[in-house]
Design a protein around this motif. Sequence first.
Motif, PDB file in Angstrom:
ATOM      1  N   LYS A  78       0.817  -1.221   0.000  1.00 53.85           N
ATOM      2  CA  LYS A  78       0.000   0.000   0.000  1.00 53.85           C
ATOM      3  C   LYS A  78       0.844   1.261   0.000  1.00 53.85           C
ATOM      4  O   LYS A  78       0.530   2.235  -0.670  1.00 53.85           O
ATOM      5  N   GLU A  79       1.940   1.243   0.787  1.00 55.34           N
ATOM      6  CA  GLU A  79       2.742   2.457   0.889  1.00 55.34           C
ATOM      7  C   GLU A  79       3.477   2.707  -0.416  1.00 55.34           C
ATOM      8  O   GLU A  79       4.003   1.780  -1.020  1.00 55.34           O
ATOM      9  N   PRO A  80       3.541   3.974  -0.845  1.00 55.94           N
ATOM     10  CA  PRO A  80       4.274   4.269  -2.082  1.00 55.94           C
ATOM     11  C   PRO A  80       5.758   3.926  -1.940  1.00 55.94           C
ATOM     12  O   PRO A  80       6.326   4.027  -0.859  1.00 55.94           O
ATOM     13  N   SER A  81       6.373   3.504  -3.026  1.00 57.40           N
ATOM     14  CA  SER A  81       7.803   3.177  -3.021  1.00 57.40           C
ATOM     15  C   SER A  81       8.599   4.398  -3.444  1.00 57.40           C
ATOM     16  O   SER A  81       8.107   5.248  -4.188  1.00 57.40           O
ATOM     17  N   GLN A  82       9.830   4.437  -2.990  1.00 59.08           N
ATOM     18  CA  GLN A  82      10.726   5.506  -3.430  1.00 59.08           C
ATOM     19  C   GLN A  82      11.905   4.862  -4.148  1.00 59.08           C
ATOM     20  O   GLN A  82      12.403   3.836  -3.711  1.00 59.08           O
ATOM     21  N   VAL A  83      12.300   5.443  -5.257  1.00 59.67           N
ATOM     22  CA  VAL A  83      13.485   4.948  -5.972  1.00 59.67           C
ATOM     23  C   VAL A  83      14.590   5.977  -5.789  1.00 59.67           C
ATOM     24  O   VAL A  83      14.364   7.181  -5.930  1.00 59.67           O
ATOM     25  N   ALA A  85      18.787   6.958  -6.512  1.00 57.92           N
ATOM     26  CA  ALA A  85      20.058   6.707  -7.197  1.00 57.92           C
ATOM     27  C   ALA A  85      20.925   7.933  -6.945  1.00 57.92           C
ATOM     28  O   ALA A  85      20.562   9.041  -7.340  1.00 57.92           O
ATOM     29  N   LEU A  86      22.019   7.771  -6.225  1.00 57.16           N
ATOM     30  CA  LEU A  86      22.832   8.904  -5.739  1.00 57.16           C
ATOM     31  C   LEU A  86      21.900   9.925  -5.082  1.00 57.16           C
ATOM     32  O   LEU A  86      21.092   9.555  -4.249  1.00 57.16           O
ATOM     33  N   GLY A  87      21.962  11.190  -5.514  1.00 54.57           N
ATOM     34  CA  GLY A  87      21.109  12.199  -4.865  1.00 54.57           C
ATOM     35  C   GLY A  87      19.689  12.255  -5.401  1.00 54.57           C
ATOM     36  O   GLY A  87      18.870  13.035  -4.934  1.00 54.57           O
ATOM     37  N   LEU A  88      19.404  11.435  -6.405  1.00 60.30           N
ATOM     38  CA  LEU A  88      18.068  11.450  -7.018  1.00 60.30           C
ATOM     39  C   LEU A  88      17.100  10.610  -6.179  1.00 60.30           C
ATOM     40  O   LEU A  88      17.328   9.422  -5.981  1.00 60.30           O
ATOM     41  N   LYS A  89      16.052  11.257  -5.689  1.00 60.34           N
ATOM     42  CA  LYS A  89      15.037  10.536  -4.913  1.00 60.34           C
ATOM     43  C   LYS A  89      13.697  10.788  -5.571  1.00 60.34           C
ATOM     44  O   LYS A  89      13.300  11.938  -5.760  1.00 60.34           O
ATOM     45  N   VAL A  90      13.024   9.706  -5.912  1.00 60.21           N
ATOM     46  CA  VAL A  90      11.774   9.831  -6.656  1.00 60.21           C
ATOM     47  C   VAL A  90      10.689   9.063  -5.911  1.00 60.21           C
ATOM     48  O   VAL A  90      10.796   7.844  -5.736  1.00 60.21           O
ATOM     49  N   GLY A  91       9.661   9.782  -5.477  1.00 62.76           N
ATOM     50  CA  GLY A  91       8.541   9.114  -4.817  1.00 62.76           C
ATOM     51  C   GLY A  91       8.465   9.385  -3.337  1.00 62.76           C
ATOM     52  O   GLY A  91       9.423   9.857  -2.727  1.00 62.76           O
ATOM     53  N   ARG A  92       7.330   9.102  -2.771  1.00 62.26           N
ATOM     54  CA  ARG A  92       7.049   9.275  -1.349  1.00 62.26           C
ATOM     55  C   ARG A  92       7.356  10.712  -0.890  1.00 62.26           C
ATOM     56  O   ARG A  92       8.168  10.955  -0.013  1.00 62.26           O
ATOM     57  N   GLY A  93       6.724  11.655  -1.577  1.00 65.14           N
ATOM     58  CA  GLY A  93       6.877  13.048  -1.164  1.00 65.14           C
ATOM     59  C   GLY A  93       8.138  13.720  -1.678  1.00 65.14           C
ATOM     60  O   GLY A  93       8.426  14.856  -1.342  1.00 65.14           O
ATOM     61  N   GLY A 201      19.925  -5.323 -11.574  1.00 65.59           N
ATOM     62  CA  GLY A 201      19.820  -4.853 -10.189  1.00 65.59           C
ATOM     63  C   GLY A 201      19.922  -3.343 -10.026  1.00 65.59           C
ATOM     64  O   GLY A 201      19.981  -2.850  -8.906  1.00 65.59           O
ATOM     65  N   LYS A 202      19.971  -2.603 -11.124  1.00 65.22           N
ATOM     66  CA  LYS A 202      20.033  -1.128 -11.029  1.00 65.22           C
ATOM     67  C   LYS A 202      18.618  -0.566 -11.102  1.00 65.22           C
ATOM     68  O   LYS A 202      17.741  -1.192 -11.710  1.00 65.22           O
ATOM     69  N   PRO A 203      18.386   0.637 -10.573  1.00 63.60           N
ATOM     70  CA  PRO A 203      17.076   1.253 -10.768  1.00 63.60           C
ATOM     71  C   PRO A 203      16.754   1.381 -12.258  1.00 63.60           C
ATOM     72  O   PRO A 203      17.656   1.570 -13.078  1.00 63.60           O
ATOM     73  N   VAL A 204      15.466   1.257 -12.572  1.00 63.54           N
ATOM     74  CA  VAL A 204      15.028   1.281 -13.977  1.00 63.54           C
ATOM     75  C   VAL A 204      13.975   2.372 -14.167  1.00 63.54           C
ATOM     76  O   VAL A 204      13.094   2.539 -13.328  1.00 63.54           O
ATOM     77  N   LEU A 205      14.103   3.107 -15.266  1.00 66.06           N
ATOM     78  CA  LEU A 205      13.062   4.055 -15.680  1.00 66.06           C
ATOM     79  C   LEU A 205      12.388   3.422 -16.892  1.00 66.06           C
ATOM     80  O   LEU A 205      13.004   3.301 -17.951  1.00 66.06           O
ATOM     81  N   THR A 227      11.983 -10.195 -11.312  1.00 64.33           N
ATOM     82  CA  THR A 227      13.374 -10.627 -11.121  1.00 64.33           C
ATOM     83  C   THR A 227      13.846 -10.342  -9.702  1.00 64.33           C
ATOM     84  O   THR A 227      14.959 -10.702  -9.332  1.00 64.33           O
ATOM     85  N   GLY A 228      13.014  -9.607  -8.926  1.00 66.83           N
ATOM     86  CA  GLY A 228      13.422  -9.264  -7.565  1.00 66.83           C
ATOM     87  C   GLY A 228      13.910  -7.825  -7.481  1.00 66.83           C
ATOM     88  O   GLY A 228      14.194  -7.322  -6.397  1.00 66.83           O
ATOM     89  N   ASN A 229      14.018  -7.168  -8.620  1.00 63.51           N
ATOM     90  CA  ASN A 229      14.436  -5.756  -8.647  1.00 63.51           C
ATOM     91  C   ASN A 229      13.190  -4.884  -8.460  1.00 63.51           C
ATOM     92  O   ASN A 229      12.319  -4.843  -9.320  1.00 63.51           O
ATOM     93  N   THR A 230      13.121  -4.211  -7.328  1.00 67.38           N
ATOM     94  CA  THR A 230      11.899  -3.452  -7.036  1.00 67.38           C
ATOM     95  C   THR A 230      12.051  -1.958  -7.318  1.00 67.38           C
ATOM     96  O   THR A 230      11.133  -1.185  -7.063  1.00 67.38           O
ATOM     97  N   CYS A 231      13.224  -1.568  -7.821  1.00 58.71           N
ATOM     98  CA  CYS A 231      13.479  -0.140  -8.068  1.00 58.71           C
ATOM     99  C   CYS A 231      13.036   0.249  -9.469  1.00 58.71           C
ATOM    100  O   CYS A 231      13.862   0.387 -10.384  1.00 58.71           O
ATOM    101  N   VAL A 232      11.743   0.392  -9.657  1.00 58.36           N
ATOM    102  CA  VAL A 232      11.209   0.698 -10.989  1.00 58.36           C
ATOM    103  C   VAL A 232      10.422   2.000 -10.925  1.00 58.36           C
ATOM    104  O   VAL A 232       9.575   2.182 -10.057  1.00 58.36           O
TER     105      VAL A 232
END
Length: 341
Positions: A78-83, A85-93, A201-205, A227-232
């Motif tokens: 239910k909770e939004p995910s955040q992705v 990568a270095l200083g880039l933060k996307v999601g959850r506010g 295993g890297k974040p994906v856009l 595949t187990g990679n949840t950073c999408v």
Amino acid sequence: MVVVMKPGSTQKQIDHIIERIEQLGLRSHVIVGTERTVIAALGEKRDGAKQALETGEGVEKVVPILAPYKMASTEVKKEPSQVEALGLKVGRGRLGVIAGPCSVESRDQILEIAQIVREAGAAGLRGGAFKPRTSPYSFQGMKEKGLQLLAEARAQTGLAVVTEVMAPEHVPLVSKYADVLQVGARNMQNYPLLEAVGEAGKPVLLKRGPSATMDEFLLAAEYILKTGNTCVMLCERGIRTFEDHTRFTLPLATVPYLQQTTHLPVVVDPSHGTGKASLVATMARAAVAAGADGLIVEVHPDPEKALSDGFQALTPAAFRQMMAECRKVSEALGITMTVGK
Ligand code: PEP
Ligand code: MN
């Protein structure tokens, strides 16, 4: 299905359920929430599996997942995910801005634009080194040299490098340099590619195909998540309609729709979404107002001379202006824009 554990269930009970799921020939995926742990059991439907798991110690209930996209669904998390990568933060506010040219064209070009977008507040640097061009006669990208230049730009600015990978066999090479692997609109349903980027295993856009429905988009994301990679991150970049005053039609209802149906962060690309530099900033503002978790925007030091997509690239000054406007909208909504180092 999802096995919902009781609040306070023990690790031993959780491990036991995982073992049972695997004995039933299903794959398990544990999601630790703030209040309780849920375990997704994925795979072909099995008779009796629900009952078998329901009797486990520490289990509160077992619920079937109705959405065809299991891992992406809010039914599982239910909770939004955040992705990140270095200083880039996307999601959850957190609103992450990725900016840069359509293509890496030269050392001077990419190093100059990286400084500019970082100073304007972007946290990610975009730039294609492998370019999917409609015509085989158009500029195809600088390939590995372009990747090396992106890595040099990252070393100078701290920006996270977001760049496209077009073929499964290129994944190891692109992963060596990129912080985020971009799967382009044309490749959204290239399933071997989706699996390969997932396994890296890297974040994906993941960009939406111009004619893909939301279900097709989410099932494409599912190939990566499986595949187990949840950073999408899901990226709306415009769809093809009868309309031709813009290059594509940018449907911003995608943002709240996806946020209601999935926990994955949603990024909007107003550059490809409109195909006109004069429309980009307004649509970027509108995307932020709609609640987008990120933006990906094309910016070029001299758009007239760009080797690809110059007509939709913002000048540095227009990008600075866009960022100032988006910041006002995000502040009004209580969203923090993540800023490059
Ligand atoms: C790009 O980002 O330059 C690009 C090619 O985008 P899309 O895959 O959305 O067309
Ligand atoms: Mn482009």
